[in-house]
Design a protein around this motif. Structure first.
Motif, PDB file in Angstrom:
ATOM      1  N   ILE A  44       0.836  -1.207   0.000  1.00  0.00           N
ATOM      2  CA  ILE A  44       0.000   0.000   0.000  1.00  0.00           C
ATOM      3  C   ILE A  44       0.868   1.254   0.000  1.00  0.00           C
ATOM      4  O   ILE A  44       0.480   2.300  -0.549  1.00  0.00           O
ATOM      5  N   SER A  45       2.055   1.159   0.593  1.00  0.00           N
ATOM      6  CA  SER A  45       2.933   2.330   0.652  1.00  0.00           C
ATOM      7  C   SER A  45       3.396   2.788  -0.727  1.00  0.00           C
ATOM      8  O   SER A  45       3.745   3.953  -0.903  1.00  0.00           O
ATOM      9  N   ILE A  46       3.407   1.875  -1.705  1.00  0.00           N
ATOM     10  CA  ILE A  46       3.889   2.244  -3.051  1.00  0.00           C
ATOM     11  C   ILE A  46       3.001   3.305  -3.684  1.00  0.00           C
ATOM     12  O   ILE A  46       3.502   4.364  -4.105  1.00  0.00           O
ATOM     13  N   PRO A  47       1.664   3.105  -3.792  1.00  0.00           N
ATOM     14  CA  PRO A  47       0.842   4.192  -4.333  1.00  0.00           C
ATOM     15  C   PRO A  47       0.821   5.430  -3.446  1.00  0.00           C
ATOM     16  O   PRO A  47       0.774   6.556  -3.952  1.00  0.00           O
ATOM     17  N   PHE A  48       0.864   5.230  -2.124  1.00  0.00           N
ATOM     18  CA  PHE A  48       0.888   6.377  -1.223  1.00  0.00           C
ATOM     19  C   PHE A  48       2.109   7.252  -1.504  1.00  0.00           C
ATOM     20  O   PHE A  48       2.000   8.475  -1.652  1.00  0.00           O
ATOM     21  N   CYS A  49       3.275   6.623  -1.573  1.00  0.00           N
ATOM     22  CA  CYS A  49       4.511   7.363  -1.805  1.00  0.00           C
ATOM     23  C   CYS A  49       4.530   8.001  -3.191  1.00  0.00           C
ATOM     24  O   CYS A  49       4.951   9.146  -3.350  1.00  0.00           O
ATOM     25  N   SER A  50       4.049   7.260  -4.190  1.00  0.00           N
ATOM     26  CA  SER A  50       4.031   7.782  -5.561  1.00  0.00           C
ATOM     27  C   SER A  50       3.129   9.007  -5.677  1.00  0.00           C
ATOM     28  O   SER A  50       3.513  10.015  -6.285  1.00  0.00           O
ATOM     29  N   VAL A  51       1.941   8.919  -5.094  1.00  0.00           N
ATOM     30  CA  VAL A  51       1.009  10.053  -5.142  1.00  0.00           C
ATOM     31  C   VAL A  51       1.592  11.254  -4.402  1.00  0.00           C
ATOM     32  O   VAL A  51       1.477  12.400  -4.856  1.00  0.00           O
ATOM     33  N   TYR A  52       2.254  11.004  -3.272  1.00  0.00           N
ATOM     34  CA  TYR A  52       2.854  12.101  -2.505  1.00  0.00           C
ATOM     35  C   TYR A  52       3.948  12.801  -3.304  1.00  0.00           C
ATOM     36  O   TYR A  52       4.010  14.038  -3.342  1.00  0.00           O
ATOM     37  N   ILE A  53       4.794  12.028  -3.962  1.00  0.00           N
ATOM     38  CA  ILE A  53       5.859  12.628  -4.773  1.00  0.00           C
ATOM     39  C   ILE A  53       5.271  13.447  -5.923  1.00  0.00           C
ATOM     40  O   ILE A  53       5.722  14.569  -6.208  1.00  0.00           O
ATOM     41  N   LEU A  54       4.234  12.907  -6.573  1.00  0.00           N
ATOM     42  CA  LEU A  54       3.587  13.646  -7.655  1.00  0.00           C
ATOM     43  C   LEU A  54       2.957  14.937  -7.130  1.00  0.00           C
ATOM     44  O   LEU A  54       2.979  15.973  -7.808  1.00  0.00           O
ATOM     45  N   SER A  55       2.401  14.880  -5.921  1.00  0.00           N
ATOM     46  CA  SER A  55       1.813  16.088  -5.319  1.00  0.00           C
ATOM     47  C   SER A  55       2.873  17.149  -5.076  1.00  0.00           C
ATOM     48  O   SER A  55       2.666  18.334  -5.372  1.00  0.00           O
ATOM     49  N   LEU A  56       4.022  16.727  -4.520  1.00  0.00           N
ATOM     50  CA  LEU A  56       5.110  17.669  -4.264  1.00  0.00           C
ATOM     51  C   LEU A  56       5.601  18.296  -5.562  1.00  0.00           C
ATOM     52  O   LEU A  56       5.757  19.525  -5.658  1.00  0.00           O
ATOM     53  N   LEU A  57       5.838  17.469  -6.571  1.00  0.00           N
ATOM     54  CA  LEU A  57       6.352  17.983  -7.844  1.00  0.00           C
ATOM     55  C   LEU A  57       5.329  18.865  -8.536  1.00  0.00           C
ATOM     56  O   LEU A  57       5.664  19.962  -9.012  1.00  0.00           O
ATOM     57  N   GLY A  58       4.078  18.411  -8.600  1.00  0.00           N
ATOM     58  CA  GLY A  58       3.051  19.157  -9.314  1.00  0.00           C
ATOM     59  C   GLY A  58       2.756  20.499  -8.693  1.00  0.00           C
ATOM     60  O   GLY A  58       2.710  21.530  -9.389  1.00  0.00           O
ATOM     61  N   ASN A  59       2.565  20.536  -7.383  1.00  0.00           N
ATOM     62  CA  ASN A  59       2.231  21.796  -6.723  1.00  0.00           C
ATOM     63  C   ASN A  59       3.427  22.749  -6.676  1.00  0.00           C
ATOM     64  O   ASN A  59       3.256  23.966  -6.794  1.00  0.00           O
ATOM     65  N   SER A  60       4.638  22.201  -6.516  1.00  0.00           N
ATOM     66  CA  SER A  60       5.831  23.055  -6.542  1.00  0.00           C
ATOM     67  C   SER A  60       6.007  23.690  -7.918  1.00  0.00           C
ATOM     68  O   SER A  60       6.318  24.885  -8.031  1.00  0.00           O
TER      69      SER A  60
END
Length: 313
Positions: free
Chosen positions: A29-45
């Motif tokens: 479960i941590s794989i999609p959680f981590c992937s979505v979090y990284i995409l959130s950081l990159l996208g919003n930044s």
């Protein structure tokens, strides 16, 4: 893991267990959680950088979007790293002060997200229903005041949450069946009558997300009435196109938010389903918001292409 017969009325530490019933799947479960979090950081930044460096984007809609993007960055960072620690290292221990701080930040920031979406709806209302006065109404000073008002509303209404929770006796267990500290999760651990506290939580939720949603719906009723009074089909489609990104963001944000809120208080469902929905509420909107605006807004899309040195499509 804490003892089930633990009896201290004033815990110094709470234990977050993650997703009950799915402990063996935590690593996956941590794989999609981590992937979505990284995409959130990159996208919003990237979205914040684009709005900052591109003068043509210094307009009310994009300034409110920048406030929403910054809030998305903070709220996801408040919840996800600790969740990943639980999944990866089984480190669910959290000091009560850190737990209460997380509760305040998550609830306060999600309230701000709702407020910024209302501000964006107000901008679309003025732009479509009163276009000649748009720049005169939404000046930089007014935008700043709206932003500060939204921040102050969240801080004032949600500030009592950690103070009230700090006073409760937790004399049955200090184990929280969740991936992050959440207001109702702690209320349910208290061994005293929490009717007043639950009622306060409902009132705050209505005065923030509830009223925001009602005003957003009213603004779009007025917008649709104005749009369908336009003389040409092209003008109607163009006006509706300027609202489409905002409508998509609202659907992505409010659907899991309302589902999580009502199921926690009135519904009966498996705990792991509720916790997964609660995490979707914090994870998916911060990832989707920059994608939706990046894809559907020509100004942002062209600026991103220019900054990244790509060829226009």
């Amino acid at each position: 893991m804490a003892d089930s017969n633990w009896t201290s009325p004033s815990p110094s530490t709470f234990i977050l267990v993650g997703i009950p019933g799915l402990e063996k799947a935590h690593l996956w479960i941590s794989i999609p959680f981590c992937s979505v979090y990284i995409l959130s950081l990159l996208g919003n930044s990237l979205l914040l950088a684009v709005i900052k460096v591109e003068p043509t984007l210094h307009e009310p809609m994009y300034l409110f979007l920048a406030m929403l993007a910054f809030t998305d960055l903070v709220v996801s960072t408040t919840a996800v790293p600790k969740t990943l620690c639980i999944f990866w290292f089984r480190d669910g221990a959290t000091h009560i002060d850190m737990c209460l701080a997380q509760i305040f930040l998550i609830h306060c920031l999600t309230t701000m997200e709702s407020g910024f979406m209302l501000a964006m709806a107000f901008d679309r209302y003025v732009a479509i229903c009163n276009p000649l006065q748009h720049s005169a109404i939404l000046t930089n000073r007014v935008i700043t005041m709206i932003g500060l008002g939204i921040v102050m509303r969240g801080a004032v209404l949600l500030g009592p949450h950690p103070i009230l929770l700090r006073q409760l006796p937790y004399c049955t267990t200090n184990v929280i069946s969740h991936t992050y500290c959440e207001f109702m999760a702690l209320v349910k651990l208290a061994c005293v009558d929490t009717t007043v506290l639950r009622a306060y939580g409902l009132v705050v939720a209505f005065l923030t997300g509830g009223l925001d949603f009602i005003f957003i719906v009213l603004s779009y009723i007025l917008i649709l009435r104005a749009v369908f009074n336009l003389p040409s089909k092209e003008a109607r489609l163009k006006s509706l196109g300027t609202c489409s990104s905002h409508v998509c963001i609202m659907l992505v944000s409010y659907t899991p938010a309302f589902f999580s809120f009502f199921s926690h208080r009135f519904g009966h469902m498996d705990p792991h389903i509720h916790i997964l929905v609660a995490n979707v509420y914090l994870l998916v909107p911060p990832m989707m918001n920059p994608i939706i605006y990046g894809v559907r807004t020509p100004g942002i899309r062209q600026s991103v292409v220019h900054i990244l040195g790509l060829k226009p499509v």
